[in-house]
Design a protein around this motif. Sequence first.
Motif, PDB file in Angstrom:
ATOM      1  N   VAL A   1       6.138   3.192  -3.432  1.00 43.43           N
ATOM      2  CA  VAL A   1       5.215   2.059  -3.541  1.00 43.43           C
ATOM      3  C   VAL A   1       5.864   0.929  -4.328  1.00 43.43           C
ATOM      4  CG1 VAL A   1       3.187   3.542  -3.372  1.00 43.43           C
ATOM      5  CG2 VAL A   1       4.136   3.002  -5.631  1.00 43.43           C
ATOM      6  N   SER A   2       5.239  -0.221  -4.257  1.00 35.42           N
ATOM      7  CA  SER A   2       5.731  -1.385  -4.995  1.00 35.42           C
ATOM      8  C   SER A   2       4.971  -1.540  -6.302  1.00 35.42           C
ATOM      9  CB  SER A   2       5.569  -2.651  -4.160  1.00 35.42           C
ATOM     10  OG  SER A   2       4.186  -2.975  -4.014  1.00 35.42           O
TER      11      SER A   2
ATOM     12  N   ASP B   1       3.377  -4.186  -7.075  1.00 34.52           N
ATOM     13  CA  ASP B   1       2.103  -4.799  -6.692  1.00 34.52           C
ATOM     14  C   ASP B   1       1.078  -3.736  -6.309  1.00 34.52           C
ATOM     15  OD1 ASP B   1       2.476  -7.512  -7.101  1.00 34.52           O
ATOM     16  OD2 ASP B   1       3.402  -7.835  -5.147  1.00 34.52           O
ATOM     17  N   ASP B   2       1.514  -2.717  -5.582  1.00 35.35           N
ATOM     18  CA  ASP B   2       0.593  -1.629  -5.207  1.00 35.35           C
ATOM     19  C   ASP B   2      -0.003  -0.975  -6.442  1.00 35.35           C
ATOM     20  OD1 ASP B   2       1.148  -1.988  -2.480  1.00 35.35           O
ATOM     21  OD2 ASP B   2       2.835  -0.584  -2.537  1.00 35.35           O
TER      22      ASP B   2
ATOM     23  N   THR C   1      -2.474  -3.360  -8.247  1.00 33.68           N
ATOM     24  CA  THR C   1      -3.708  -3.482  -7.469  1.00 33.68           C
ATOM     25  C   THR C   1      -4.621  -2.286  -7.705  1.00 33.68           C
ATOM     26  OG1 THR C   1      -2.637  -4.804  -5.749  1.00 33.68           O
ATOM     27  CG2 THR C   1      -4.669  -3.664  -5.138  1.00 33.68           C
TER      28      THR C   1
ATOM     29  N   LEU D   1      -3.651   4.085  -4.632  1.00 32.61           N
ATOM     30  CA  LEU D   1      -2.285   4.465  -4.288  1.00 32.61           C
ATOM     31  C   LEU D   1      -2.307   5.668  -3.350  1.00 32.61           C
ATOM     32  CD1 LEU D   1      -0.568   4.255  -7.802  1.00 32.61           C
ATOM     33  CD2 LEU D   1      -0.285   2.653  -5.904  1.00 32.61           C
TER      34      LEU D   1
ATOM     35  N   SER E   1       2.752   9.095  -5.198  1.00 34.97           N
ATOM     36  CA  SER E   1       3.352   7.754  -5.231  1.00 34.97           C
ATOM     37  C   SER E   1       4.546   7.710  -6.169  1.00 34.97           C
ATOM     38  CB  SER E   1       2.318   6.717  -5.678  1.00 34.97           C
ATOM     39  OG  SER E   1       1.346   6.516  -4.672  1.00 34.97           O
TER      40      SER E   1
END
Length: 627
Positions: free
Chosen positions: A102-103, A105-106, A109, A117, A121
């Motif tokens: 994941v990033s 940003d993920d 968020t 997520l 992750s």
Amino acid sequence: MMRNVPVLNPKQHKATAFVWLILIAVISLSSYAAVPLQAVLKTEFPEDPNANDGLSFRVLCYHDARDNLRESFQTWPERGALETSTLIEQFDWLKENGYHVVSLDDILTARKGGAKLPSKSVLLTFDDGYLSMYTRVFPLLKLFNYPAVIGLVGEWLEESKEGKVFYGDRWIARNNFVTWPQVREMVTSGLVEVASHSHSLHKSAISNPQGSLPSAAITRIYNPQTRHYENDVEYIARLRADLGRNSALIERETGKKPRTMIWPYGAYNMLGVQAAQAEGMPIIMTLEAGGNTPDQPITRIRRNMLVFHDKVSDLKRNLLQPASYDGNEQPLTRIVAVDLDSLYDPNPVLQEKKVGELIERIKRLQINTVYLRAVADLDHDGKVDAAYFPNRHLPVRADLFNRVAWQLLTRAAVPAETFYAYVWLPVDGFELPSEQFPNRQVIKDIYEDAAKNAPRIGGLLIGEGIDAKVNPDENLASFTRELIATFKVHQPYAFTALLIPAAALFNDIAGNNAFPSFASLLKQFDFVTVAIPQTIDKSSDTEHSLEVLMDKVTQTPGALNSTAFLLHTAHEKTLVPSEQLASQLQYLQQNGARNFGYYPDQSANDHPLFTDIRPAISLQTNPGQKP
């Protein structure tokens, strides 16, 4: 030579072959054609209980990726470098075993109440900005569609007429690192986010008169010419200037100001965190191991670092490793406690000789914990009247704690990541040179000064001398919480331990309401260290006391995991025979003790005798185990 490859089913074989065909086309991995990607079975380890909660995540820390890794170490050894084929294996294993990369940003968020997520992750990070980030890693990120964060050191990306940059302790070619056009291309792809890894803090700095060189990010720099230690104002100003400079550089070159600070060597303190936040970087990444559950703040994101010898099996362990401070079982601890009085000498040359002898002895003993009593009682009246670290209230006999702790980490610790040098401080009994009464604030000042004037302290041992007769009471327990909070502003990763006399433990179980329960102390501290006196006439008396003591400790479920037993090496002024002490340590281990050691060690007099004590205390020998 071809490695043995387990038989794959047709679906696995087709997927793996497809990955390899594309890899060869994208990054010319013809050199690996003779080393097929090894299929790895799904892990048999228990799954992370937080892996599917939609908020928890793991972070992996990588550095360099190289072809012909072992050969490259002859000219440029780098512990964090991986063979490119190993990195490919790890990326493929993540995908095949249900992990979702994941990033940042993920993650943010999900933390803000948005989309959850995915299960299992993982965030990928790459420190330092080596050229391989563009030439080897970036093509892999595009192939696997994996986002990542790259931490850049501004100083290493600057151009110079000589074409070199100062790296660690030497000059190397600037072209070992990415260029700004390459960074911009990676950022434009949408897969790579740039974090700050400082501008000029990824190096050492002088921290004491003896010339110790810990990380510049956590060091109060010592100026040998002026004999001046950096104060709080100067230290914070230096950090902010450096972080601000790097942020401005990254923003100028990429159009985006970094929001994440990755501390060099994973070394940080809360003043550094505040400096990073002030420069617009609220996200802080460390090198503390373990997962990031919802209660783990973004100011202290844990990362597991992969190193040159780590294969897929090591990756699996990293992804399941519990956090260091979440209440899980602590590692085995073998302790030698040292009075810094025994190392002090007004002649710096002789003092350094004593320090060297201790370091060599600890290294040969192969233990992992040293308690360093960092205060002195110069007139032997039972009161602390000097310290072995710079501070605001006590005379400094010598800046010795900093020196010994750093020498232990850099010369005696193998590996340094699992070695802990504790500062041992009392709570009471301070005798100040002025009429100022040693109230709570003064004592807190002393603890704070100990923490901030010595980098990378592994732990804090709170307690009086080993012969103290005073039991800790509820007021003391409350005050120690304040001391720990003060200390951890500068040493957030340090373990905590409370030293109590064995008699206090018996009083607790006997129902003494003035004494906090043993169970409550185990919850407050990472360790409770029980000081055990000796008898000389009959060694069996001490062994009987150990038997009774062990029985008392085991009445509290799980207590042996975080109880340390510290045997005295003398009775009054008479030394305990080394073979007797060794026998007692073996007895403790035979009966379930996980953490034990002795005090004081007298390296100058070889007491206890090295040949007798090493088999009983070394983590390499495991003496006295039950069949």
